[in-house]
Motif scaffolding. Structure first.
Motif, PDB file in Angstrom:
ATOM      1  N   MET A 118      44.609  44.898  88.525  1.00  0.00           N
ATOM      2  CA  MET A 118      44.060  44.719  87.190  1.00  0.00           C
ATOM      3  C   MET A 118      44.182  46.022  86.415  1.00  0.00           C
ATOM      4  O   MET A 118      43.863  47.076  86.916  1.00  0.00           O
ATOM      5  CB  MET A 118      42.598  44.290  87.278  1.00  0.00           C
ATOM      6  CG  MET A 118      42.430  42.908  87.867  1.00  0.00           C
ATOM      7  SD  MET A 118      40.860  42.064  87.531  1.00  0.00           S
ATOM      8  CE  MET A 118      40.620  42.256  85.811  1.00  0.00           C
ATOM      9  N   GLY A 119      44.595  45.897  85.176  1.00  0.00           N
ATOM     10  CA  GLY A 119      44.739  47.060  84.327  1.00  0.00           C
ATOM     11  C   GLY A 119      43.697  47.087  83.242  1.00  0.00           C
ATOM     12  O   GLY A 119      42.777  46.270  83.214  1.00  0.00           O
ATOM     13  N   PRO A 120      43.832  48.041  82.294  1.00  0.00           N
ATOM     14  CA  PRO A 120      42.824  48.207  81.243  1.00  0.00           C
ATOM     15  C   PRO A 120      42.749  47.028  80.264  1.00  0.00           C
ATOM     16  O   PRO A 120      41.769  46.878  79.559  1.00  0.00           O
ATOM     17  CB  PRO A 120      43.254  49.481  80.534  1.00  0.00           C
ATOM     18  CG  PRO A 120      44.696  49.639  80.864  1.00  0.00           C
ATOM     19  CD  PRO A 120      44.903  49.015  82.206  1.00  0.00           C
ATOM     20  N   LYS A 121      43.767  46.180  80.212  1.00  0.00           N
ATOM     21  CA  LYS A 121      43.745  45.024  79.308  1.00  0.00           C
ATOM     22  C   LYS A 121      43.588  43.715  80.079  1.00  0.00           C
ATOM     23  O   LYS A 121      43.908  42.651  79.586  1.00  0.00           O
ATOM     24  CB  LYS A 121      45.012  44.985  78.474  1.00  0.00           C
ATOM     25  CG  LYS A 121      45.103  46.134  77.482  1.00  0.00           C
ATOM     26  CD  LYS A 121      46.253  45.961  76.542  1.00  0.00           C
ATOM     27  CE  LYS A 121      46.242  47.085  75.526  1.00  0.00           C
ATOM     28  NZ  LYS A 121      47.228  46.882  74.485  1.00  0.00           N
ATOM     29  N   SER A 122      43.081  43.805  81.296  1.00  0.00           N
ATOM     30  CA  SER A 122      42.872  42.624  82.126  1.00  0.00           C
ATOM     31  C   SER A 122      41.433  42.150  82.037  1.00  0.00           C
ATOM     32  O   SER A 122      40.521  42.928  81.804  1.00  0.00           O
ATOM     33  CB  SER A 122      43.195  42.940  83.590  1.00  0.00           C
ATOM     34  OG  SER A 122      44.544  43.296  83.729  1.00  0.00           O
ATOM     35  N   VAL A 123      41.255  40.857  82.245  1.00  0.00           N
ATOM     36  CA  VAL A 123      39.933  40.247  82.241  1.00  0.00           C
ATOM     37  C   VAL A 123      39.795  39.415  83.501  1.00  0.00           C
ATOM     38  O   VAL A 123      40.697  38.670  83.856  1.00  0.00           O
ATOM     39  CB  VAL A 123      39.744  39.340  81.000  1.00  0.00           C
ATOM     40  CG1 VAL A 123      38.420  38.610  81.058  1.00  0.00           C
ATOM     41  CG2 VAL A 123      39.859  40.145  79.716  1.00  0.00           C
ATOM     42  N   ALA A 124      38.672  39.541  84.164  1.00  0.00           N
ATOM     43  CA  ALA A 124      38.394  38.729  85.343  1.00  0.00           C
ATOM     44  C   ALA A 124      37.349  37.692  84.972  1.00  0.00           C
ATOM     45  O   ALA A 124      36.268  38.030  84.495  1.00  0.00           O
ATOM     46  CB  ALA A 124      37.899  39.602  86.486  1.00  0.00           C
ATOM     47  N   ILE A 125      37.658  36.424  85.175  1.00  0.00           N
ATOM     48  CA  ILE A 125      36.709  35.350  84.925  1.00  0.00           C
ATOM     49  C   ILE A 125      35.972  35.105  86.234  1.00  0.00           C
ATOM     50  O   ILE A 125      36.565  34.674  87.210  1.00  0.00           O
ATOM     51  CB  ILE A 125      37.430  34.082  84.442  1.00  0.00           C
ATOM     52  CG1 ILE A 125      38.183  34.360  83.143  1.00  0.00           C
ATOM     53  CG2 ILE A 125      36.426  32.942  84.271  1.00  0.00           C
ATOM     54  CD1 ILE A 125      39.069  33.229  82.681  1.00  0.00           C
TER      55      ILE A 125
END
Length: 99
Positions: free
Chosen positions: A1-8
């Motif tokens: 996961m990077g700085p523009k990733s979102v985890a649901i």
């Protein structure tokens, strides 16, 4: 996961897990086209409206009589019973000939 990733990590009741990514994308795309300085209250209202629409009873969905009666009763108590939070109609009128 990077700085523009979102985890649901979870989804609201009534939302199919597979629809969560599409719902989140729809919400974020809607705010991007508006003002970048959107308020948290406005964002929460948009999330609630989108979540409600995705979890809503859809056309041709079979319902038991008691569920239909409950739904019509709850709808009659709302401020705007003829449309969803996005302005789409929730009630359609058909003539006897169209049935």
């Amino acid at each position: 996961m990077g700085p523009k990733s979102v985890a649901i990590q979870s989804v609201p009741a009534g939302i199919i897990v597979g629809d969560a990514e599409r719902l989140l994308t729809e919400i974020l795309d809607g705010t991007e086209s508006e003002n970048a300085a959107i308020s948290i209250d406005t964002l929460q209202a948009k999330i609630a409206a989108s979540t409600a629409c995705h979890a809503a009873i859809k056309i041709n969905m079979p319902l038991e009589q008691s569920k239909m009666e409950w739904l019509l009763d709850a709808l009659a108590k709302t401020d705007c019973p003829m449309s969803c939070p996005h302005g789409r109609p929730v009630v359609l009128r058909y003539s006897v000939k169209e049935n």
